[in-house]
Design an enzyme around this catalytic site. Structure first.
Site, PDB file in Angstrom:
ATOM      1  N   SER A  25       6.138 -14.711 -47.262  1.00 58.93           N
ATOM      2  CA  SER A  25       4.754 -14.471 -47.695  1.00 58.93           C
ATOM      3  C   SER A  25       3.764 -14.980 -46.648  1.00 58.93           C
ATOM      4  O   SER A  25       2.557 -14.957 -46.870  1.00 58.93           O
ATOM      5  CB  SER A  25       4.497 -15.152 -49.049  1.00 58.93           C
ATOM      6  OG  SER A  25       4.832 -16.529 -48.984  1.00 58.93           O
ATOM      7  N   ASN A  58       6.477 -24.777 -56.559  1.00 62.65           N
ATOM      8  CA  ASN A  58       5.965 -24.068 -57.737  1.00 62.65           C
ATOM      9  C   ASN A  58       4.632 -24.643 -58.229  1.00 62.65           C
ATOM     10  O   ASN A  58       3.699 -23.893 -58.508  1.00 62.65           O
ATOM     11  CB  ASN A  58       7.006 -24.093 -58.859  1.00 62.65           C
ATOM     12  CG  ASN A  58       8.283 -23.363 -58.465  1.00 62.65           C
ATOM     13  OD1 ASN A  58       8.318 -22.712 -57.428  1.00 62.65           O
ATOM     14  ND2 ASN A  58       9.326 -23.482 -59.274  1.00 62.65           N
ATOM     15  N   HIS A 115     -27.991  11.427 -71.654  1.00 60.55           N
ATOM     16  CA  HIS A 115     -27.211  12.616 -71.250  1.00 60.55           C
ATOM     17  C   HIS A 115     -27.683  13.159 -69.903  1.00 60.55           C
ATOM     18  O   HIS A 115     -27.550  14.349 -69.634  1.00 60.55           O
ATOM     19  CB  HIS A 115     -27.306  13.726 -72.310  1.00 60.55           C
ATOM     20  CG  HIS A 115     -27.077  13.245 -73.715  1.00 60.55           C
ATOM     21  ND1 HIS A 115     -25.829  13.203 -74.296  1.00 60.55           N
ATOM     22  CD2 HIS A 115     -27.942  12.750 -74.632  1.00 60.55           C
ATOM     23  CE1 HIS A 115     -25.942  12.714 -75.539  1.00 60.55           C
ATOM     24  NE2 HIS A 115     -27.210  12.423 -75.752  1.00 60.55           N
ATOM     25  N   SER A 165     -24.704  12.313 -40.040  1.00 58.46           N
ATOM     26  CA  SER A 165     -23.569  13.222 -39.991  1.00 58.46           C
ATOM     27  C   SER A 165     -23.336  13.614 -38.539  1.00 58.46           C
ATOM     28  O   SER A 165     -24.273  13.742 -37.765  1.00 58.46           O
ATOM     29  CB  SER A 165     -23.873  14.461 -40.833  1.00 58.46           C
ATOM     30  OG  SER A 165     -23.066  15.546 -40.417  1.00 58.46           O
ATOM     31  N   LYS A 168     -28.973  14.885 -41.826  1.00 53.18           N
ATOM     32  CA  LYS A 168     -28.401  14.068 -42.886  1.00 53.18           C
ATOM     33  C   LYS A 168     -28.700  12.579 -42.751  1.00 53.18           C
ATOM     34  O   LYS A 168     -28.685  12.014 -41.667  1.00 53.18           O
ATOM     35  CB  LYS A 168     -26.879  14.234 -42.921  1.00 53.18           C
ATOM     36  CG  LYS A 168     -26.392  15.594 -43.368  1.00 53.18           C
ATOM     37  CD  LYS A 168     -26.826  15.950 -44.795  1.00 53.18           C
ATOM     38  CE  LYS A 168     -26.042  15.190 -45.834  1.00 53.18           C
ATOM     39  NZ  LYS A 168     -24.621  15.579 -45.851  1.00 53.18           N
ATOM     40  N   ASN A 225     -27.031   9.717 -45.034  1.00 51.34           N
ATOM     41  CA  ASN A 225     -26.090   9.562 -46.139  1.00 51.34           C
ATOM     42  C   ASN A 225     -26.097   8.151 -46.728  1.00 51.34           C
ATOM     43  O   ASN A 225     -26.118   7.171 -45.975  1.00 51.34           O
ATOM     44  CB  ASN A 225     -24.680   9.915 -45.670  1.00 51.34           C
ATOM     45  CG  ASN A 225     -24.562  11.373 -45.266  1.00 51.34           C
ATOM     46  OD1 ASN A 225     -25.243  12.228 -45.822  1.00 51.34           O
ATOM     47  ND2 ASN A 225     -23.726  11.653 -44.278  1.00 51.34           N
ATOM     48  N   GLU A 240     -22.151   4.586 -51.870  1.00 53.13           N
ATOM     49  CA  GLU A 240     -20.940   5.402 -52.081  1.00 53.13           C
ATOM     50  C   GLU A 240     -19.676   4.553 -51.915  1.00 53.13           C
ATOM     51  O   GLU A 240     -18.721   4.662 -52.688  1.00 53.13           O
ATOM     52  CB  GLU A 240     -20.900   6.569 -51.095  1.00 53.13           C
ATOM     53  CG  GLU A 240     -21.912   7.654 -51.404  1.00 53.13           C
ATOM     54  CD  GLU A 240     -21.941   8.714 -50.310  1.00 53.13           C
ATOM     55  OE1 GLU A 240     -21.681   9.866 -50.627  1.00 53.13           O
ATOM     56  OE2 GLU A 240     -22.238   8.393 -49.145  1.00 53.13           O
ATOM     57  N   GLN A 282       4.927 -14.456 -56.314  1.00 51.14           N
ATOM     58  CA  GLN A 282       4.471 -14.386 -54.927  1.00 51.14           C
ATOM     59  C   GLN A 282       3.588 -13.147 -54.716  1.00 51.14           C
ATOM     60  O   GLN A 282       2.741 -13.121 -53.838  1.00 51.14           O
ATOM     61  CB  GLN A 282       5.677 -14.354 -53.978  1.00 51.14           C
ATOM     62  CG  GLN A 282       5.296 -14.332 -52.513  1.00 51.14           C
ATOM     63  CD  GLN A 282       6.467 -14.704 -51.624  1.00 51.14           C
ATOM     64  OE1 GLN A 282       6.916 -15.847 -51.627  1.00 51.14           O
ATOM     65  NE2 GLN A 282       6.982 -13.748 -50.882  1.00 51.14           N
ATOM     66  N   LYS A 289      -0.755 -12.714 -54.803  1.00 46.53           N
ATOM     67  CA  LYS A 289      -1.786 -13.090 -53.834  1.00 46.53           C
ATOM     68  C   LYS A 289      -2.568 -11.920 -53.258  1.00 46.53           C
ATOM     69  O   LYS A 289      -3.804 -11.940 -53.215  1.00 46.53           O
ATOM     70  CB  LYS A 289      -1.166 -13.918 -52.712  1.00 46.53           C
ATOM     71  CG  LYS A 289      -0.754 -15.275 -53.231  1.00 46.53           C
ATOM     72  CD  LYS A 289       0.147 -16.029 -52.296  1.00 46.53           C
ATOM     73  CE  LYS A 289       0.890 -17.092 -53.067  1.00 46.53           C
ATOM     74  NZ  LYS A 289       1.823 -16.541 -54.103  1.00 46.53           N
TER      75      LYS A 289
HETATM   76  N1  ARG Z   1       5.703 -18.385 -51.625  1.00 44.71           N
HETATM   77  C1  ARG Z   1       5.912 -18.717 -52.983  1.00 44.71           C
HETATM   78  C2  ARG Z   1       4.876 -18.038 -53.871  1.00 44.71           C
HETATM   79  O1  ARG Z   1       3.991 -17.497 -53.358  1.00 44.71           O
HETATM   80  C3  ARG Z   1       5.822 -20.181 -53.162  1.00 44.71           C
HETATM   81  C4  ARG Z   1       6.603 -20.704 -54.314  1.00 44.71           C
HETATM   82  C5  ARG Z   1       8.020 -20.477 -54.068  1.00 44.71           C
HETATM   83  N2  ARG Z   1       8.839 -21.152 -55.025  1.00 44.71           N
HETATM   84  C6  ARG Z   1      10.161 -20.887 -55.133  1.00 44.71           C
HETATM   85  N3  ARG Z   1      10.802 -21.539 -56.003  1.00 44.71           N
HETATM   86  N4  ARG Z   1      10.740 -19.992 -54.376  1.00 44.71           N
HETATM   87  O2  ARG Z   1       4.955 -18.037 -55.057  1.00 44.71           O
END
Ligand code: ARG
Length: 462
Positions: free
Chosen positions: A23, A110, A156, A277, A283, A285, A290, A322, A325
């Protein structure tokens, strides 16, 4: 074996699996907050005597160095180290030795990652809220400057009744103020600390979670360790609030696009917020509205992603999380960019009072006022509605507006109509007559704009 968890493994991770599970490409964003969380954790460990003050000082020194390496762009992120947490921890150990290896005592990635996201989101909400307040202030100020500019109000998308341009803007204000309040409310549930939940069950060290929470500015430690490491409802709630806000911004965008069109010409958008444009030289725009309208789609998508991500997860942490994010980060970026663009642009739109007045004078916008006039002369509302309907039908057939009809012609529809009818058929008369709290009379709109500004200033002063 480079992994920090490599001890129990007999072979290295498959190269593709390493790529697949990493990640680091996106959770680097959390680095500042990861360091902030680690500093607090180390101070707490030293306070309860699990690490020495010397270890704590080494850890803090190392983390400060890492923060400056990241800031300078010289930090070497490694895919093999999987995520932001292990990249920073490995570098810390490189820099300060054994103290670095003690940092993770009584902690898990965690509770670490859940804490990092909450710290990150807390700041992001504050930044989004500040942009939203800038936009609210701009709208209220513009409304206060145009309380007696008349425009057609629509239902409307058909001309309904005349309204003040300022009144229309203050409808936007109310929509967006509710969004600000939703973010305030969301922030309360974000600001709860998972740290100390460890992997899922807490830890056997005598940790002081109240102390860590205080160091990190959390309102309190989370009450249940299983819940603390697993649920991402706080991020979903933010995305839901963001989706509602983007929905409002998209509605505003749609109106701006209409208003700025050659057909409507209700407003001029500043050139610096528009583009041309490549083929049609004439134009101009309305790209900014938008794009904001279009970007609402990805925010709704992120909300769906997160709801779906969460819905089947058994307690407690699963690697699924994970995936929380990227949708969250994209939502923050999109909301912030859209708010910023509108906060810059909207205070600078130029209303064309003459065009709006002309538009309001077509389409029988004062027909309701004529019916109300008849009621004041003793006619029951339903009968009055019928009489005015016939008069409008006749005017349509003649290609004229109600106010263009002769008094004698109007009297043919209702004998009780007198010369004073022409006062109420004017746009300004119709506007001024809706003179109560929440309505469109210019004096009411002036008061509402003032109250709106005060509400923003009160928020900003908190
Ligand atoms: N990169 C992990 C996440 O975004 C961190 C936590 C990972 N924990 C694990 N037990 N593999 O959630």
């Amino acid at each position: 074996m480079s992994q920090l968890w490599g001890g129990r493994f007999a072979e290295s991770t498959d190269a593709f699996v390493q790529e697949f599970t990493t990640s680091i490409g996106f959770d680097q964003r959390l680095a500042r907050y990861d360091i902030q969380g680690s500093v607090a954790h180390a101070r707490m460990l030293a306070k309860i005597g699990v690490i020495t003050d010397q270890d704590r000082d080494d850890i803090e020194r190392g983390l400060a160095l890492i923060a400056s390496e990241i800031e300078a762009g010289s930090f070497a992120w490694s895919v093999a180290l999987e995520d932001v947490h292990m990249n920073i921890e490995a570098r810390l150990t490189e820099l300060v030795g054994d103290a670095g290896k003690r940092l993770h005592t009584g902690r898990s990635r965690n509770d670490q990652v859940a804490t990092d996201i909450r710290l990150y989101l807390r700041d992001a909400i504050a930044v989004c809220t500040a942009e939203l307040e800038r936009l609210l202030r701009g709208i209220a100020t513009l409304a206060g400057a145009h309380t007696d500019v008349v425009m057609p109000g629509f239902t409307h998308l058909q001309t309904a009744q005349p309204v003040s341009f300022g009144h229309h803007l203050l409808a936007w204000f109310e929509m967006l103020m509710r969004d600000a309040e939703r973010l305030d409310d969301c922030a309360k549930r974000v600001n709860v600390m998972p740290l100390g939940a460890a992997a899922l069950a807490g830890t056997s060290y005598p940790i002081d979670r109240a102390y860590t929470a205080e160091l990190l500015g959390f309102d309190r430690p989370a009450a249940n360790s299983l819940d603390a490491v697993s649920d991402r409802d706080f991020a979903i709630e933010f995305c839901a609030s963001a989706a509602l806000c983007m929905m409002h911004l998209s509605r505003i965008a749609e109106e701006l696009v209409n208003w700025a069109s050659t057909q409507w010409q209700f407003v001029d958008l500043p050139d610096r917020f528009c583009t041309g444009s490549s083929i049609m030289p004439q134009k101009k725009n309305p790209d900014v509205p938008e794009l904001v309208r279009g970007k609402s789609g990805r925010v709704y998508g992120a909300l769906m992603s997160l709801l779906t991500l969460m819905k089947s997860q058994p307690l407690a942490y699963n690697k699924d999380n994970q995936e929380d994010k990227e949708p969250l980060f994209d939502t923050i970026d999109t909301l912030l960019g859209s708010l910023r663009a509108f906060a810059d642009m909207i205070p600078n739109i130029q209303p064309r009072a003459d065009v709006m007045r002309e538009a309001a004078s077509k389409g029988f916008a004062t027909a309701t006022d004529l019916a109300d006039y008849l009621v004041r002369k003793g006619v029951a509302f339903r009968d009055a509605h019928e009489i005015v309907g016939s008069a409008v039908g006749y005017a349509v057939s003649q290609g004229v507006d109600l106010a263009d009809l002769e008094l004698a012609t109007l009297q043919g529809f209702g004998a009780m109509i007198e010369a004073d009818v022409f006062d109420i058929l004017t746009l300004d008369g119709a506007l001024a007559s809706r003179d109560h709290y929440g309505a469109t009379a210019p004096n009411q709109v002036a008061m509402a704009a003032k109250t709106a500004l005060e509400r923003v200033e009160r928020r900003c002063a908190r």
